[in-house]
Write a protein that holds these residues in place. Structure first.
Motif, PDB file in Angstrom:
ATOM      1  N   TYR A   1      -2.719  -3.849 -12.937  1.00 20.13           N
ATOM      2  CA  TYR A   1      -3.415  -5.264 -12.407  1.00 20.13           C
ATOM      3  C   TYR A   1      -2.998  -6.191 -13.801  1.00 20.13           C
ATOM      4  O   TYR A   1      -3.372  -5.665 -15.473  1.00 20.13           O
ATOM      5  N   ASP A   2      -3.552  -7.094 -12.933  1.00 20.60           N
ATOM      6  CA  ASP A   2      -3.129  -8.420 -13.747  1.00 20.60           C
ATOM      7  C   ASP A   2      -3.970  -9.666 -14.080  1.00 20.60           C
ATOM      8  O   ASP A   2      -4.320 -10.971 -12.854  1.00 20.60           O
ATOM      9  N   ASP A   3      -5.037  -9.239 -14.682  1.00 19.42           N
ATOM     10  CA  ASP A   3      -6.342  -9.739 -14.619  1.00 19.42           C
ATOM     11  C   ASP A   3      -5.839 -11.483 -15.116  1.00 19.42           C
ATOM     12  O   ASP A   3      -7.130 -12.375 -15.424  1.00 19.42           O
ATOM     13  N   GLU A   4      -4.810 -11.802 -15.974  1.00 20.74           N
ATOM     14  CA  GLU A   4      -4.641 -13.295 -16.133  1.00 20.74           C
ATOM     15  C   GLU A   4      -4.611 -14.270 -15.258  1.00 20.74           C
ATOM     16  O   GLU A   4      -4.817 -15.527 -15.867  1.00 20.74           O
ATOM     17  N   ASP A   5      -4.175 -13.958 -14.360  1.00 16.95           N
ATOM     18  CA  ASP A   5      -3.848 -15.305 -12.520  1.00 16.95           C
ATOM     19  C   ASP A   5      -5.335 -15.173 -12.571  1.00 16.95           C
ATOM     20  O   ASP A   5      -6.718 -14.482 -12.639  1.00 16.95           O
ATOM     21  N   ASP A   6      -5.746 -16.185 -11.967  1.00 14.13           N
ATOM     22  CA  ASP A   6      -7.221 -16.570 -11.399  1.00 14.13           C
ATOM     23  C   ASP A   6      -7.194 -15.829 -10.145  1.00 14.13           C
ATOM     24  O   ASP A   6      -7.863 -16.954  -8.966  1.00 14.13           O
ATOM     25  N   ASP A   7      -6.031 -15.773  -9.893  1.00  9.16           N
ATOM     26  CA  ASP A   7      -6.040 -14.819  -8.072  1.00  9.16           C
ATOM     27  C   ASP A   7      -6.993 -13.912  -7.900  1.00  9.16           C
ATOM     28  O   ASP A   7      -7.693 -13.062  -8.403  1.00  9.16           O
ATOM     29  N   GLU A   8      -7.228 -14.039  -6.346  1.00  4.57           N
ATOM     30  CA  GLU A   8      -8.264 -12.915  -6.168  1.00  4.57           C
ATOM     31  C   GLU A   8      -8.194 -11.514  -5.871  1.00  4.57           C
ATOM     32  O   GLU A   8      -8.764 -11.165  -6.009  1.00  4.57           O
ATOM     33  N   GLN A   9      -6.601 -11.556  -5.943  1.00  2.00           N
ATOM     34  CA  GLN A   9      -5.673 -10.257  -5.794  1.00  2.00           C
ATOM     35  C   GLN A   9      -4.788 -10.147  -7.219  1.00  2.00           C
ATOM     36  O   GLN A   9      -3.941 -10.595  -7.117  1.00  2.00           O
ATOM     37  N   PRO A  10      -5.756  -9.345  -7.916  1.00  2.00           N
ATOM     38  CA  PRO A  10      -5.259  -8.738  -8.992  1.00  2.00           C
ATOM     39  C   PRO A  10      -3.615  -8.067  -9.341  1.00  2.00           C
ATOM     40  O   PRO A  10      -2.984  -7.166 -10.664  1.00  2.00           O
ATOM     41  N   TRP A  11      -4.232  -7.247  -8.196  1.00  2.00           N
ATOM     42  CA  TRP A  11      -2.415  -5.957  -8.651  1.00  2.00           C
ATOM     43  C   TRP A  11      -1.301  -6.665  -8.186  1.00  2.00           C
ATOM     44  O   TRP A  11      -1.774  -7.418  -7.253  1.00  2.00           O
ATOM     45  N   ARG A  12      -0.427  -6.034  -9.263  1.00  2.00           N
ATOM     46  CA  ARG A  12       0.965  -6.696  -8.840  1.00  2.00           C
ATOM     47  C   ARG A  12       1.515  -5.227  -8.469  1.00  2.00           C
ATOM     48  O   ARG A  12       1.290  -4.602  -8.842  1.00  2.00           O
ATOM     49  N   ILE A  13       2.714  -5.575  -7.598  1.00  2.53           N
ATOM     50  CA  ILE A  13       3.225  -4.537  -7.526  1.00  2.53           C
ATOM     51  C   ILE A  13       4.825  -4.672  -7.209  1.00  2.53           C
ATOM     52  O   ILE A  13       5.224  -6.038  -7.101  1.00  2.53           O
ATOM     53  N   ARG A  14       5.972  -3.845  -7.786  1.00  2.00           N
ATOM     54  CA  ARG A  14       7.612  -4.427  -8.104  1.00  2.00           C
ATOM     55  C   ARG A  14       8.406  -3.482  -8.268  1.00  2.00           C
ATOM     56  O   ARG A  14       7.877  -2.234  -8.329  1.00  2.00           O
ATOM     57  N   ARG A  15       9.489  -4.046  -7.716  1.00  2.00           N
ATOM     58  CA  ARG A  15      10.163  -2.709  -6.990  1.00  2.00           C
ATOM     59  C   ARG A  15      10.796  -2.365  -8.565  1.00  2.00           C
ATOM     60  O   ARG A  15      11.289  -3.581  -9.328  1.00  2.00           O
ATOM     61  N   ILE A  16      10.818  -1.303  -9.051  1.00  2.00           N
ATOM     62  CA  ILE A  16      11.596  -0.666 -10.632  1.00  2.00           C
ATOM     63  C   ILE A  16      13.517  -1.623 -11.071  1.00  2.00           C
ATOM     64  O   ILE A  16      13.804  -1.889 -11.893  1.00  2.00           O
ATOM     65  N   ARG A  17      13.813  -1.126  -9.917  1.00  2.00           N
ATOM     66  CA  ARG A  17      14.955  -1.670 -10.123  1.00  2.00           C
ATOM     67  C   ARG A  17      15.751  -2.797 -10.344  1.00  2.00           C
ATOM     68  O   ARG A  17      16.854  -3.464 -11.215  1.00  2.00           O
TER      69      ARG A  17
ATOM     70  N   LYS B   1       9.576  -0.745   1.700  1.00  2.00           N
ATOM     71  CA  LYS B   1      10.453  -0.559   2.572  1.00  2.00           C
ATOM     72  C   LYS B   1      10.201  -0.464   3.440  1.00  2.00           C
ATOM     73  O   LYS B   1      10.022   0.711   4.140  1.00  2.00           O
ATOM     74  N   GLU B   2       9.963  -1.194   4.281  1.00  2.00           N
ATOM     75  CA  GLU B   2       9.906  -1.563   5.920  1.00  2.00           C
ATOM     76  C   GLU B   2       8.281  -1.060   5.948  1.00  2.00           C
ATOM     77  O   GLU B   2       8.110  -0.874   6.755  1.00  2.00           O
ATOM     78  N   LYS B   3       7.238  -0.286   5.140  1.00  2.00           N
ATOM     79  CA  LYS B   3       6.113  -0.137   5.885  1.00  2.00           C
ATOM     80  C   LYS B   3       5.125  -0.970   4.754  1.00  2.00           C
ATOM     81  O   LYS B   3       5.294  -1.372   4.272  1.00  2.00           O
ATOM     82  N   HIS B   4       4.165  -1.322   6.139  1.00  2.00           N
ATOM     83  CA  HIS B   4       2.496  -1.610   5.711  1.00  2.00           C
ATOM     84  C   HIS B   4       1.511  -0.782   4.517  1.00  2.00           C
ATOM     85  O   HIS B   4       1.878   0.300   4.994  1.00  2.00           O
ATOM     86  N   VAL B   5       1.158  -1.499   3.418  1.00  2.00           N
ATOM     87  CA  VAL B   5       0.388  -0.390   2.690  1.00  2.00           C
ATOM     88  C   VAL B   5      -0.675  -1.285   2.682  1.00  2.00           C
ATOM     89  O   VAL B   5      -0.483  -2.476   1.977  1.00  2.00           O
ATOM     90  N   PHE B   6      -1.862  -0.665   2.577  1.00  2.00           N
ATOM     91  CA  PHE B   6      -2.855  -1.738   1.788  1.00  2.00           C
ATOM     92  C   PHE B   6      -3.067  -0.964   0.397  1.00  2.00           C
ATOM     93  O   PHE B   6      -2.688  -0.224  -0.006  1.00  2.00           O
ATOM     94  N   ILE B   7      -3.529  -1.932  -0.512  1.00  2.00           N
ATOM     95  CA  ILE B   7      -3.537  -2.145  -1.651  1.00  2.00           C
ATOM     96  C   ILE B   7      -4.569  -1.232  -2.303  1.00  2.00           C
ATOM     97  O   ILE B   7      -4.809  -0.510  -2.882  1.00  2.00           O
ATOM     98  N   HIS B   8      -5.879  -1.457  -1.644  1.00  2.00           N
ATOM     99  CA  HIS B   8      -7.392  -0.483  -1.472  1.00  2.00           C
ATOM    100  C   HIS B   8      -6.521   1.348  -1.784  1.00  2.00           C
ATOM    101  O   HIS B   8      -7.337   1.783  -2.153  1.00  2.00           O
ATOM    102  N   ARG B   9      -5.131   1.714  -0.508  1.00  2.00           N
ATOM    103  CA  ARG B   9      -5.123   2.588  -1.350  1.00  2.00           C
ATOM    104  C   ARG B   9      -4.127   3.012  -2.344  1.00  2.00           C
ATOM    105  O   ARG B   9      -4.066   4.339  -2.518  1.00  2.00           O
ATOM    106  N   LEU B  10      -3.106   2.170  -2.084  1.00  2.00           N
ATOM    107  CA  LEU B  10      -1.470   2.078  -3.244  1.00  2.00           C
ATOM    108  C   LEU B  10      -2.925   2.503  -4.768  1.00  2.00           C
ATOM    109  O   LEU B  10      -2.607   3.625  -5.183  1.00  2.00           O
TER     110      LEU B  10
END
Length: 143
Positions: free
Chosen positions: A32-48, A67-76
């Protein structure tokens, strides 16, 4: 009427501002990244390689690609941070305030799907039948 789990019983004490290995796919992380003023505060990144897939608004829901699949942020977010004691019963994620863009943990809850769970089978007369989960549990003495 749909059944919902109360939020107070769902979340564990986890620092959401720190990167956490994503339960959905352990090659990725979420925070969760609340530092941005972005409406969507979640960030996802590949570890590698620290690559961050874009998060877009699609039909009023935020989603990304893993990995080429649509994923909804609320479900993640729900899978990652909300404990679901009965995934067979509570198999959807609901936005409490009805705002599908608000993916804060305290706005999400596990919800019972509107329809009944069933399996489709062919009987001895070669007819298609539905066996509903509750009836199956009674037949198999699983209650």
């Amino acid at each position: 009427m749909t059944e919902n789990l109360e939020q107070s019983e769902q979340t564990e004490l986890i620092d959401i501002n720190e990167w956490q290995v994503l339960k959905y796919d352990n090659d990725f992380e979420i925070r969760y990244d609340d530092e941005d003023d972005d409406e969507q505060p979640w960030r996802i990144r590949r570890i590698r390689d620290k690559f961050e897939p874009s998060i877009i608004l699609d039909n009023n829901y935020y989603r990304s690609h893993i990995k080429e699949k649509h994923v909804f942020i609320h479900r993640l977010v729900a899978l990652q941070y909300i404990t679901n004691p009965n995934p067979l019963k509570y198999n959807e994620v609901d936005h409490k305030n009805r705002n599908s863009k608000d993916n804060h943990i305290n706005n999400l809850r596990c919800k019972k799907k509107g329809g009944a769970l069933f399996v489709s089978v062919t009987d001895v007369d070669n007819k298609r039948r539905r066996i509903y989960l509750n009836k199956f549990k009674k037949i198999r003495d699983l209650d």
